[in-house]
Design a protein around this motif. Structure first.
Motif, short mmCIF file in Angstrom:
data_model
loop_
_atom_site.label_atom_id
_atom_site.label_comp_id
_atom_site.label_asym_id
_atom_site.label_seq_id
_atom_site.Cartn_x
_atom_site.Cartn_y
_atom_site.Cartn_z
N LEU A 56 -7.96 3.10 6.02
CA LEU A 56 -7.25 2.97 7.36
C LEU A 56 -5.89 3.26 7.14
N MET A 57 -5.22 3.18 6.17
CA MET A 57 -3.88 3.43 6.16
C MET A 57 -3.26 4.60 5.44
N VAL A 58 -4.15 5.42 5.01
CA VAL A 58 -3.69 6.40 4.12
C VAL A 58 -4.38 7.89 4.44
N ASP A 59 -5.78 7.57 4.31
CA ASP A 59 -6.70 8.49 4.23
C ASP A 59 -6.76 9.14 5.77
N ASN A 60 -7.34 8.00 6.68
CA ASN A 60 -7.68 8.42 7.93
C ASN A 60 -6.37 9.14 8.83
N PRO A 61 -5.31 8.37 8.50
CA PRO A 61 -4.04 8.89 9.33
C PRO A 61 -3.64 10.27 9.00
N GLU A 62 -3.77 10.79 7.45
CA GLU A 62 -3.86 12.17 7.03
C GLU A 62 -4.78 12.82 7.74
N ARG A 63 -5.93 12.60 7.98
CA ARG A 63 -6.93 13.44 8.62
C ARG A 63 -6.69 13.45 10.24
N ALA A 64 -6.17 12.44 10.61
CA ALA A 64 -6.09 12.51 12.11
C ALA A 64 -4.89 13.18 12.49
N PHE A 65 -3.73 13.35 11.60
CA PHE A 65 -2.52 13.91 12.03
C PHE A 65 -2.04 15.05 11.21
N GLY A 66 -2.71 15.12 10.13
CA GLY A 66 -2.10 16.14 9.20
C GLY A 66 -1.04 15.57 8.17
N LYS A 67 -0.74 16.20 7.18
CA LYS A 67 0.22 15.87 6.17
C LYS A 67 1.50 16.43 6.45
N LEU B 240 0.89 -1.14 -0.04
CA LEU B 240 -0.13 -0.04 0.26
C LEU B 240 0.89 1.07 0.01
N SER B 241 1.12 2.07 -1.10
CA SER B 241 1.92 3.11 -1.22
C SER B 241 1.30 4.10 -0.40
N ASN B 242 2.33 4.89 -0.05
CA ASN B 242 2.22 6.26 0.89
C ASN B 242 1.30 5.85 2.31
N SER B 243 1.58 4.73 2.63
CA SER B 243 0.65 4.23 3.91
C SER B 243 1.48 4.62 5.13
N TRP B 244 0.68 4.60 6.46
CA TRP B 244 1.43 5.10 7.58
C TRP B 244 1.18 4.04 8.52
N LEU B 245 2.17 4.15 9.34
CA LEU B 245 2.34 3.37 10.78
C LEU B 245 2.19 4.05 11.84
N VAL B 246 0.88 4.40 12.44
CA VAL B 246 0.49 5.48 13.25
C VAL B 246 0.99 5.23 14.62
N HIS B 247 1.27 3.95 15.06
CA HIS B 247 1.70 3.76 16.26
C HIS B 247 2.52 2.48 16.34
N GLU B 248 4.05 3.11 16.41
CA GLU B 248 5.10 1.96 16.54
C GLU B 248 5.99 2.62 17.48
N HIS B 249 7.18 1.71 17.90
CA HIS B 249 8.18 2.05 18.71
C HIS B 249 9.68 1.57 17.79
N VAL B 250 10.73 2.39 18.17
CA VAL B 250 11.90 1.71 17.65
C VAL B 250 12.46 1.08 18.74
N LEU B 251 12.38 1.87 20.03
CA LEU B 251 12.95 1.37 21.22
C LEU B 251 12.06 1.90 22.40
N VAL B 252 12.07 1.25 23.26
CA VAL B 252 11.48 1.48 24.85
C VAL B 252 12.43 1.31 25.78
N ASP B 253 12.45 2.18 26.81
CA ASP B 253 13.38 1.95 27.84
C ASP B 253 12.68 1.91 29.07
N PHE B 254 12.07 0.92 29.71
CA PHE B 254 11.13 0.98 30.58
C PHE B 254 11.73 0.99 32.00
N GLY B 255 13.01 1.13 32.00
CA GLY B 255 13.64 1.62 33.20
C GLY B 255 13.05 3.02 33.58
#
Length: 302
Positions: free
Chosen positions: A291-302, A19-34
């Motif tokens: 779900l992966m392009v239109d809604n994320p753009e509306r939710a968070f802006g371009k 899906l071209s131009n898709s968003w991953l709207v909630h991810e993490h590269v790392l988390v330090d739970f310390g």
């Protein structure tokens, strides 16, 4: 010579949704739970080495933008994110805000004693001046209780004020529907539109009545935590939203793996492709772009 990782990815990608131009709207590269009390130490070079191929895999499936939801005091590292963006070609956004869940591990002492206006000023300052050269593009917060306590309300109010002043969307780690309703009431009191609020982890709530109430109020309802063989409820939630004409207010995200500071080799760092290879193929194809392009753009802006 093809590596085992490349072979497995190619096999999964063959049956995936690209899906071209898709968003991953909630991810993490790392988390330090310390957290702020006992932060762990890690080698950014190792994180870069492990995260880069996972981002490249997501890029190959069409990912254009990746919202890194690791907050300040739990491992936020804008410099590392910029390196990964440059190397992977995936645009990576960082955030401002304070995270009040996870036994308050991400709440620094000053957040307990400062007023909501002071905290909001800090968030606004990060947006204005940047963090390690990066400008936060959304606000991340979290509440710990189904019925908000004083600290929960303060963090949400601070996020609301910052949102009102900056235009940034708030992504709030929230379990119970009752808490999400309270958060919307705080936003309303601060004259922030519900469209600026994302109920993160809405799949933690088992009563669809809350999903409907929050969505019809105008806020965003996010289902996430996808894993192989463990996403049936999230799938039901998305289908329920569609059947009730609420897909316009629905977001989906993987949020199922990151480099976990303090664990050998970062722990079970699953990556970001299951949403393409396992979850989207189970949904009506007509919903994918929304779900992966239109809604994320509306939710968070371009």
């Amino acid at each position: 010579m093809t590596t085992r990782r490349e072979f497995l990815f190619a096999a999964a990608a063959a049956a995936s949704v690209k899906l071209s131009n898709s968003w991953l709207v909630h991810e993490h590269v790392l988390v330090d739970f310390g957290g702020v009390v006992a932060p762990g130490s890690y080698d950014p070079g190792e994180v870069f080495r492990l995260a880069l191929p996972k981002l490249q895999d997501a890029k190959a499936l069409g990912c254009r933008r990746f919202l890194d939801c690791t907050p300040a005091h739990l491992g936020r590292n804008p410099g590392l994110l910029q390196r990964l963006e440059d190397a992977s070609g995936v645009e990576i956004w960082t955030n401002t805000g304070i995270y009040g869940a996870a036994d308050r591990k991400g709440v620094p002492p000053y957040a307990r004693t400062s007023g909501h206006d002071v905290l909001a000023g800090m968030f606004i300052s990060e947006w204005t001046k940047g963090v390690s050269g990066a400008k936060p593009r959304f606000i991340k917060t979290a509440v710990a209780n189904a019925k908000l306590d004083e600290l929960d309300r303060k963090l949400v109010r601070a996020a609301a004020i910052a949102s009102r002043e900056t235009g940034l969307t708030i992504a709030s780690h929230t379990g119970a529907g009752t808490a999400a309703i309270e958060e919307l009431e705080i936003l309303d009191a601060e004259k922030v539109r519900p469209e600026k609020f994302v109920w993160v982890h809405a799949n933690s709530e088992k009563d669809h009545a809350y999903h409907e109430k929050v969505a019809r109020a105008g806020a965003w309802v996010e289902f996430d935590g996808f894993r192989e063989g463990k996403s049936d409820w999230q799938l039901e939630c998305v289908r329920w939203m569609a059947s009730n004409d609420l897909l316009e207010k629905t977001l989906i995200a993987t949020d199922s793996g990151w480099y976990n500071v303090g664990q050998p080799n970062g722990g079970n760092f699953e990556g970001y492709t299951y949403i393409y290879t396992g979850f989207l193929p189970q949904l009506d194809a007509k919903w994918h772009k929304k779900l992966m392009v239109d809604n994320p753009e509306r939710a968070f802006g371009k």
